[in-house]
Design an enzyme around this catalytic site. Structure first.
Site: not given
Length: 389
Positions: A131-132, A134, A138, A164, A288, A349, A373-374
């Protein structure tokens, strides 16, 4: 699938890593893949994957033996995540987020905190979340508003964290909060804590409605005068954000591994399809133009694989280039995942645009690897600063 070993002149993945890959792939195809589409469709937690990973000991292979874990190296952890992501990106977040949330504990926590948290996660009795972020903090993590104040022998937390991963499923949460709002540098006023889901004042908000990785719940978590013991701080007060940034050097390669697995799964599905799908009297894989697409997809995946493993090893050995390589691995592999899954949908397709085939899910799942994570823009800033030092 290579990495420089300790031996002179050797450039290969160790035999035990390839044995691990085979074991995880067999488990993933038998126990996880059959549920992947239904997990996505109903946006439910992949309990079958969790149970299978725990039973096989693949839920948190990175935890050291002294804390009742397997003590697997960084490349092994990446291989587990990669092989699970090959069939279900949501399920791959079980080992990935267990590592993300416990890495700050491994780096900076007291032995008491390590013994409190790590054995239960190694055993699969519990899982952990990180939990980093908010809403208003960010990429600018130092602007977080969640607060923690020391009162006697307890810390009191107030605030809200967002995005989270696996919130509500996890028992433990590694949380960053401001402990010194007056710090001259914002980063020096942030500390890290371990919070348990049963701590008074902790609650989980509603699930986000997401584009992909729908089997992994993403929620806000709330702290309303949340009380935790004073010794549940990770490291010294004011060192939390530095610990968080060190953590990302260890875990950005694992997001690269997740992206790599998604891309490999999409390529494998596309190869199978173009061998069977016929137009103008022959399999479309004989044209090809299709072959050139497959060749480019395979090349990008192989390049990403080498970079992911090399970055994981660099971080583990404390290489001075580790920060650059972790960001490079995460950004390159996630860009490859987005390109390869998009091309896989194209090769299918109209069928690729339906939920009858897995590539549309893989394309949706791939997108988040460029963001969390960034963001990849932040990764490029990290890399450029390292180059300019």
């Amino acid at each position: 699938m290579a990495q420089v070993t300790d031996g002179p002149g050797l450039y290969q993945v160790a035999e035990e890593h390839e044995e691990l890959r085979a074991a995880v792939r067999a488990l993933a195809e038998k126990e996880i893949a059959p549920y992947a589409a239904e997990v996505d469709e109903h946006e439910r937690y992949p309990v079958e994957a969790r149970d299978a990973l725990v039973k096989a000991g693949f839920n948190a292979v990175h935890i050291p033996e002294e804390y009742e874990g397997q003590g697997a190296d960084a490349i092994a952890a990446c291989i587990v995540i990669e092989e699970v992501a090959r069939v279900d990106a949501s399920a791959s977040l079980i080992p990935a987020v267990n590592k993300l949330a416990t890495q700050p504990i491994l780096l900076a926590a007291s032995d008491q905190v390590k013994k409190l948290v790590l054995p239960s996660i190694a055993a699969g009795e519990a899982s952990a979340s990180y939990a980093l972020s908010e809403r208003e903090a960010g990429s600018d993590t130092a602007s977080m508003r969640t607060r923690a104040r020391l009162e006697g022998d307890s810390w009191i937390l107030n605030g809200t964290k967002c995005w989270i991963t696996n919130a509500g499923e996890s028992s433990w949460y590694t949380v960053m909060a401001v402990t010194d709002p007056a710090a001259e540098k914002k980063a020096d006023g942030i500390s890290a804590f371990v919070v348990h889901a049963d701590d008074p004042g902790f609650s989980v908000g509603a699930k986000e409605r997401k584009l992909g990785i729908k089997g992994s719940p993403t929620c806000e978590i709330h702290f309303e005068n949340c009380v935790i013991p004073a010794d549940r701080i990770i490291g010294e007060p004011g060192t939390g954000l530095r610990t968080a940034l060190r953590t990302l050097e260890h875990t950005r390669p694992t997001i690269g591994a997740q992206a790599l697995g998604i891309a490999q799964g999409a390529l494998d599905a596309a190869v199978g399809y173009v061998k069977e799908r016929k137009q103008f009297g022959k399999a479309i894989g004989e044209f090809q133009g299709v072959q050139f697409m497959l060749a480019d997809m395979g090349t990008k995946i192989e390049a990403a694989r080498h970079l992911v493993y090399a970055s994981a090893a660099a971080t583990e050995r404390g290489d001075a280039r580790a920060s650059f390589m972790a960001s490079a691995a995460k950004s390159y592999a996630s860009d490859v995942a987005m390109e390869v899954t998009t091309d896989a949908v194209q090769l299918f397709g109209g069928a690729g645009y339906t939920r009858d085939f897995p590539v549309e899910r893989m394309m949706r799942d791939a997108k988040i690897t460029q963001i969390y994570e960034g963001t990849n823009q932040i990764q490029r800033l990290v890399m450029a600063r390292q180059l300019l030092k």
